[in-house]
Motif scaffolding. Structure first.
Motif, PDB file in Angstrom:
ATOM      1  N   THR A 125       1.652   9.004  12.000  1.00  0.00           N
ATOM      2  CA  THR A 125       0.900  10.206  11.637  1.00  0.00           C
ATOM      3  C   THR A 125       1.751  11.094  10.746  1.00  0.00           C
ATOM      4  N   GLY A 126       1.091  11.984  10.026  1.00  0.00           N
ATOM      5  CA  GLY A 126       1.796  12.990   9.239  1.00  0.00           C
ATOM      6  C   GLY A 126       2.148  12.578   7.830  1.00  0.00           C
ATOM      7  N   SER A 127       1.708  11.400   7.360  1.00  0.00           N
ATOM      8  CA  SER A 127       2.058  10.954   6.010  1.00  0.00           C
ATOM      9  C   SER A 127       0.812  10.878   5.128  1.00  0.00           C
ATOM     10  N   SER A 128       1.019  11.079   3.828  1.00  0.00           N
ATOM     11  CA  SER A 128      -0.040  10.937   2.825  1.00  0.00           C
ATOM     12  C   SER A 128       0.516  10.110   1.665  1.00  0.00           C
ATOM     13  N   VAL A 129      -0.372   9.395   0.937  1.00  0.00           N
ATOM     14  CA  VAL A 129       0.049   8.451  -0.109  1.00  0.00           C
ATOM     15  C   VAL A 129      -0.667   8.776  -1.410  1.00  0.00           C
ATOM     16  N   GLU A 130       0.103   8.733  -2.514  1.00  0.00           N
ATOM     17  CA  GLU A 130      -0.458   8.866  -3.868  1.00  0.00           C
ATOM     18  C   GLU A 130      -0.075   7.624  -4.670  1.00  0.00           C
ATOM     19  N   THR A 131      -1.047   7.039  -5.389  1.00  0.00           N
ATOM     20  CA  THR A 131      -0.813   5.824  -6.177  1.00  0.00           C
ATOM     21  C   THR A 131      -1.253   6.083  -7.616  1.00  0.00           C
ATOM     22  N   GLU A 132      -0.406   5.601  -8.596  1.00  0.00           N
ATOM     23  CA  GLU A 132      -0.753   5.750 -10.005  1.00  0.00           C
ATOM     24  C   GLU A 132      -0.172   4.574 -10.776  1.00  0.00           C
ATOM     25  N   PRO A 133      -0.877   4.126 -11.854  1.00  0.00           N
ATOM     26  CA  PRO A 133      -0.368   2.987 -12.640  1.00  0.00           C
ATOM     27  C   PRO A 133       0.770   3.429 -13.554  1.00  0.00           C
ATOM     28  N   LEU A 134       1.655   2.464 -13.860  1.00  0.00           N
ATOM     29  CA  LEU A 134       2.709   2.712 -14.845  1.00  0.00           C
ATOM     30  C   LEU A 134       2.126   2.546 -16.251  1.00  0.00           C
ATOM     31  N   GLU A 135       2.996   2.697 -17.236  1.00  0.00           N
ATOM     32  CA  GLU A 135       2.537   2.674 -18.622  1.00  0.00           C
ATOM     33  C   GLU A 135       1.906   1.343 -19.010  1.00  0.00           C
ATOM     34  N   ASP A 136       2.380   0.209 -18.400  1.00  0.00           N
ATOM     35  CA  ASP A 136       1.826  -1.098 -18.781  1.00  0.00           C
ATOM     36  C   ASP A 136       0.449  -1.331 -18.174  1.00  0.00           C
ATOM     37  N   GLY A 137       0.002  -0.458 -17.309  1.00  0.00           N
ATOM     38  CA  GLY A 137      -1.327  -0.570 -16.716  1.00  0.00           C
ATOM     39  C   GLY A 137      -1.442  -1.643 -15.659  1.00  0.00           C
ATOM     40  N   MET A 138      -0.360  -2.343 -15.389  1.00  0.00           N
ATOM     41  CA  MET A 138      -0.427  -3.453 -14.437  1.00  0.00           C
ATOM     42  C   MET A 138       0.403  -3.170 -13.179  1.00  0.00           C
ATOM     43  N   ARG A 139       1.548  -2.577 -13.357  1.00  0.00           N
ATOM     44  CA  ARG A 139       2.391  -2.235 -12.190  1.00  0.00           C
ATOM     45  C   ARG A 139       2.051  -0.832 -11.712  1.00  0.00           C
ATOM     46  N   MET A 140       2.492  -0.534 -10.487  1.00  0.00           N
ATOM     47  CA  MET A 140       2.061   0.702  -9.848  1.00  0.00           C
ATOM     48  C   MET A 140       3.271   1.511  -9.363  1.00  0.00           C
ATOM     49  N   ARG A 141       3.023   2.802  -9.254  1.00  0.00           N
ATOM     50  CA  ARG A 141       3.986   3.716  -8.622  1.00  0.00           C
ATOM     51  C   ARG A 141       3.305   4.318  -7.397  1.00  0.00           C
ATOM     52  N   VAL A 142       4.006   4.280  -6.251  1.00  0.00           N
ATOM     53  CA  VAL A 142       3.466   4.804  -4.996  1.00  0.00           C
ATOM     54  C   VAL A 142       4.401   5.886  -4.471  1.00  0.00           C
ATOM     55  N   ARG A 143       3.817   6.998  -4.055  1.00  0.00           N
ATOM     56  CA  ARG A 143       4.601   8.114  -3.520  1.00  0.00           C
ATOM     57  C   ARG A 143       4.011   8.497  -2.165  1.00  0.00           C
ATOM     58  N   SER A 144       4.871   8.471  -1.133  1.00  0.00           N
ATOM     59  CA  SER A 144       4.434   8.829   0.216  1.00  0.00           C
ATOM     60  C   SER A 144       5.168  10.093   0.667  1.00  0.00           C
ATOM     61  N   ARG A 145       4.406  11.050   1.201  1.00  0.00           N
ATOM     62  CA  ARG A 145       4.977  12.291   1.722  1.00  0.00           C
ATOM     63  C   ARG A 145       4.824  12.296   3.247  1.00  0.00           C
ATOM     64  N   LEU A 146       5.942  12.518   3.939  1.00  0.00           N
ATOM     65  CA  LEU A 146       5.941  12.581   5.399  1.00  0.00           C
ATOM     66  C   LEU A 146       6.326  13.991   5.834  1.00  0.00           C
ATOM     67  N   THR A 147       5.440  14.610   6.600  1.00  0.00           N
ATOM     68  CA  THR A 147       5.735  15.918   7.199  1.00  0.00           C
ATOM     69  C   THR A 147       5.847  15.726   8.706  1.00  0.00           C
ATOM     70  N   PHE A 148       6.992  16.089   9.263  1.00  0.00           N
ATOM     71  CA  PHE A 148       7.193  15.918  10.706  1.00  0.00           C
ATOM     72  C   PHE A 148       8.067  17.058  11.220  1.00  0.00           C
ATOM     73  N   THR A 149       8.090  17.190  12.522  1.00  0.00           N
ATOM     74  CA  THR A 149       8.847  18.258  13.184  1.00  0.00           C
ATOM     75  C   THR A 149      10.061  17.646  13.885  1.00  0.00           C
ATOM     76  N   PRO A 150      11.267  17.939  13.403  1.00  0.00           N
ATOM     77  CA  PRO A 150      12.457  17.349  14.033  1.00  0.00           C
ATOM     78  C   PRO A 150      12.631  17.852  15.465  1.00  0.00           C
TER      79      PRO A 150
END
Length: 583
Positions: free
Chosen positions: A218-243
Motif C-alpha cells: 500500500t501507499g505507492s503510485s506508478v507513472e509510465t511514459e514512453p522514451l523518445e524511440d516510442g518503444m521503450r518505457m520509463r516507469v516512476r513509482s512513488r512510495l509514501t509511508f510512515t517510518p
C-alpha cells in the motif's frame, strides 16, 4: 485473374455432385479446403495459403496435390531478449519456387545470406527443405511480423506460412532511488521515488520493507511514459509511508523486473529514523524486603541517544534524581503497591514507564485484638486483623495449650463457662518472626464485688475505701451509703475516683481529714444491665503504736545486730599453733 475466378465458380457448381467421387478416387478430400480468409479470397490447403497472386488456379491445385509444395514446419510467435539469437523455423516439402522471408510485409531476399541484412541468415540445407531464419544478435528493430513465402513455379501454386510475431524484450536500466539516504522521524510520513528507464515491456516496480522482510503493498503510485524511440518505457513509482522506530538502521528496497531480466534489479535506501525513547524499568533485585535498600534501573533506546532522566514516586517527582538508577534506602511496607516511574526525554519526545512495587514484610496488626463478651450460648467472632506480604497464616490456640482451634483471621466461639478465657492468635510469614495477639472471651452477667470487707484509715488523714467489681458489661452505676444514707458527694470532704478495668471497674471513695464519725460501716452498691451487687465495707481506725515502744524495739534490734556481728568475728579467728615435740 479472370480465369481463376471462372475456375473457382466451376468448382462450386460441381462440388455437391462430385464430392463423394473425389473422395473415393483420392483426388481431393474436402477437408483439404481448410478455410476462406475473411479479408480476401485465399484458399488454405494443408495449412498453406494459395490464391490470387500465388500463381496457378484452384483446378490446378486440386489436380496436382501430389506435386504441391507445402510447409512441414511454420514459424510461430516468439519472444527474444535484445542481444540474443532467435531462429524462426520454416521447412518446405516439394519446394519448387523461390523462398523468401518477409518482415512486416517487406521481402528480405531469396538468398540464404540475406545481403543488406548482415544479422539475418536462412540456415539449414536445401536437401531438407530447411530455410529457418536466424537473427543474431537480436536488436530492438527486429520486433515485427515475419512470414515464410514460396513463389509459384511450373504451374505449382505459391504458398505462404502463418505470420509469426517476434517480440523483442529489452531489460531496463538499474533503478534509481531518491533520496539515496533518508533521515526521518518516527510517525512523520516520507516519500521515496524509484525510477526505471529503458525497459520493454515497461518494468514492474515493487517495494520491500527490510525491517520486516515483507513486500509493501500500500501507499505507492506508478507513472509510465514512453522514451523518445516510442518503444521503450520509463516507469516512476512513488512510495509514501510512515517510518517506525523499527526502521532505524534498516532499509527500503526498490525492485524492478521485466521478462528480459533473469532476476530483479534493486536499489536500496538506508534509513536513519529519529524516535523518542523506548523505556524499560526494572528492580535490580527481584525480591524487595522491608528494611533493605531498593535499586531501580531505567534503560532506554532512542535516536538520538542524548537522554535526560526524571524519577517519580506515584505521581510526585523525586528532586535531584537524574541518573538512570534510583536507590531508595531502608524501604518500608508503606511503599508496597506504590508505583515508581522513570521518564526519559530526547529532542524528539518523552516516554514514561511505571513499575508497581512489591515489598515483602512481616505480620503486624492493623487493629489490635479486642476482647469480646456475650451471654451464655451466644456466638462471638474473634478477630486477628493482620497485615503482611505475602499474606500470613493465622492459627488460634487457648492460652497454655498447643491444640489448634482454627485457622484464618477469624474464629467463632460459642460463649459459655467452658469457653470463656484467653485465646491467642499466631500469625506466621516465612522468613519473618511470628506475631502473637491475645483476646478474651467474657460471659455477660450480674456484677461481683471483690474488695475486702475490712479497710483502715488514720484519724485526721485522707482515707480511701475501695469498691472493686468484676462486671461484664461495665457497671451502669456505683453508689456509696453510710448509716442508711447516700454519701453526699457534693461535700468537698468526699471525692470518688473511678478506674475502669478490663473486666469491670475500681471505685474509690476518698474522705479528706477523716474524723471520728467517718469510721464505721459503708455499703457499696454496683448495678449493670444484668443485676445488682451490694457489699458492706467497714472503715476501721488504724491504731497508733506508742513512741516508747517503737524506740525500745529499735534499740533491741541494734543490740541483736551487735551480738550477731561479734559471734561472726569469733568464728573466723584462726586456731592456735601446735607446739613442737622433743624426743
Amino acid at each position: 485473374m479472370f480465369a481463376w475466378w471462372i475456375s473457382w465458380w466451376w468448382v462450386s457448381l460441381v462440388w455437391g455432385a462430385a464430392g463423394n467421387l473425389w473422395t473415393d478416387t483420392g483426388v481431393l478430400d474436402p477437408d483439404d479446403l481448410l478455410a476462406h480468409e475473411v479479408a480476401g479470397v485465399d484458399i488454405e490447403v494443408d495449412g498453406v495459403h494459395v490464391g490470387p497472386g500465388m500463381g496457378g488456379s484452384a483446378l490446378q491445385i486440386m489436380g496436382e496435390k501430389e506435386r504441391a509444395q507445402r510447409f512441414a514446419t511454420q514459424p510461430t510467435p516468439q519472444t527474444a531478449v535484445i542481444g540474443s539469437t532467435v531462429v524462426l523455423p520454416c521447412r518446405v516439402i516439394n519446394k519448387m519456387g523461390h523462398l523468401q522471408w518477409t518482415k512486416n510485409g517487406f521481402g528480405l531476399g531469396t538468398e540464404r545470406q540475406l545481403f543488406g541484412f548482415s544479422r539475418y541468415a536462412m540456415i539449414g540445407s536445401d536437401d531438407e527443405g530447411d530455410f529457418s531464419l536466424r537473427i543474431q544478435p537480436v536488436s530492438l528493430m527486429d520486433d515485427g511480423l515475419y512470414q515464410c513465402q514460396v513463389s509459384a513455379s511450373d504451374g505449382v501454386p505459391g504458398i505462404r506460412s502463418h505470420a509469426a510475431r517476434l517480440t523483442v524484450h529489452v531489460p531496463p536500466d538499474p533503478p534509481v532511488l531518491t533520496p539515496a539516504a533518508l533521515n526521518a522521524t518516527a510517525g512523520v510520513p516520507v516519500t521515496l521515488v524509484c525510477e526505471s528507464s529503458g525497459g520493454r515491456p515497461a518494468p514492474e516496480i515493487q517495494w520491500m520493507d527490510n525491517s520486516r522482510r515483507e513486500t509493501i503493498r500500500t501507499g505507492s503510485s506508478v507513472e509510465t511514459e514512453p522514451l523518445e524511440d516510442g518503444m521503450r518505457m520509463r516507469v516512476r513509482s512513488r512510495l509514501t509511508f510512515t517510518p517506525r522506530r523499527a526502521h532505524h538502521n534498516s532499509s527500503i528496497t526498490c525492485l524492478t523486473s521485466n521478462p528480459a531480466l533473469s532476476s530483479p534489479l534493486t536499489s536500496t535506501v538506508h534509513l536513519s529514523v529519529y524516535f523518542p525513547p523506548e523505556v524499560r524499568l526494572r528492580a535490580r533485585s527481584p525480591l524487595l524486603v522491608e528494611g533493605d535498600d531498593a535499586t531501580f534501573v531505567c534503560s532506554a533506546r532512542a535516536n538520538p541517544d542524548e537522554l535526560t532522566y526524571r524519577w517519580y514516586h506515584n505521581s510526585e517527582i523525586l528532586p535531584n534524581e537524574t541518573s538512570r538508577t534510583l536507590m531508595l534506602r531502608k524501604i518500608s511496607r508503606s511503599l508496597h503497591q506504590d508505583s515508581v516511574s522513570c521518564e526519559v526525554t530526547n529532542v524528539v519526545g518523552s516516554a514514561k514507564k511505571s513499575l508497581g512495587v512489591q515489598v515483602q514484610y512481616g505480620p503486624a496488626f492493623r487493629t489490635l485484638p479486642r476482647d469480646v463478651m456475650a451471654e451464655t450460648g451466644k456466638e462471638v467472632t474473634l478477630n486477628c486483623d493482620v497485615d503482611s506480604h505475602p499474606p500470613a497464616t493465622v492459627t488460634w490456640l487457648r492460652e497454655g495449650s498447643r491444640q489448634v482451634l482454627g485457622t484464618g483471621q477469624e474464629l467463632v466461639v460459642v460463649v459459655g463457662p467452658s469457653t470463656a478465657g484467653l485465646y491467642v492468635c499466631v500469625a506466621h510469614v516465612r522468613s519473618f518472626p511470628d506475631l502473637r495477639g491475645s483476646v478474651r472471651v467474657l460471659v455477660k452477667g450480674p456484677p461481683t464485688i471483690v474488695s475486702a470487707g475490712e479497710q483502715e484509715g488514720r484519724m485526721g488523714d485522707t482515707v480511701s475505701l475501695e469498691c472493686s467489681t468484676v462486671s461484664i458489661p461495665s457497671p451502669i452505676r456505683v453508689t456509696w451509703t453510710y448509716n442508711g444514707r447516700e454519701v453526699d458527694l457534693s461535700d468537698p470532704r468526699y471525692e470518688v475516683v473511678v478506674d475502669r478495668q478490663e473486666e469491670g471497674l475500681r471505685n474509690v471513695l476518698v474522705i479528706h481529714d477523716a474524723d471520728t464519725h467517718d469510721f464505721g460501716a459503708y455499703n457499696c452498691s454496683v448495678v449493670n444491665e444484668y443485676g445488682v451487687a451490694r457489699k458492706q465495707i467497714r472503715l476501721n481506725e488504724e491504731k497508733k503504736v506508742p513512741v516508747v515502744l517503737v524506740a525500745g524495739g529499735v534499740a533491741a534490734l541494734v543490740v541483736l545486730a551487735l551480738v550477731a556481728a561479734s559471734l561472726l568475728l569469733c568464728n573466723r579467728r584462726p586456731p592456735p599453733a601446735k607446739e613442737d615435740t622433743v624426743v
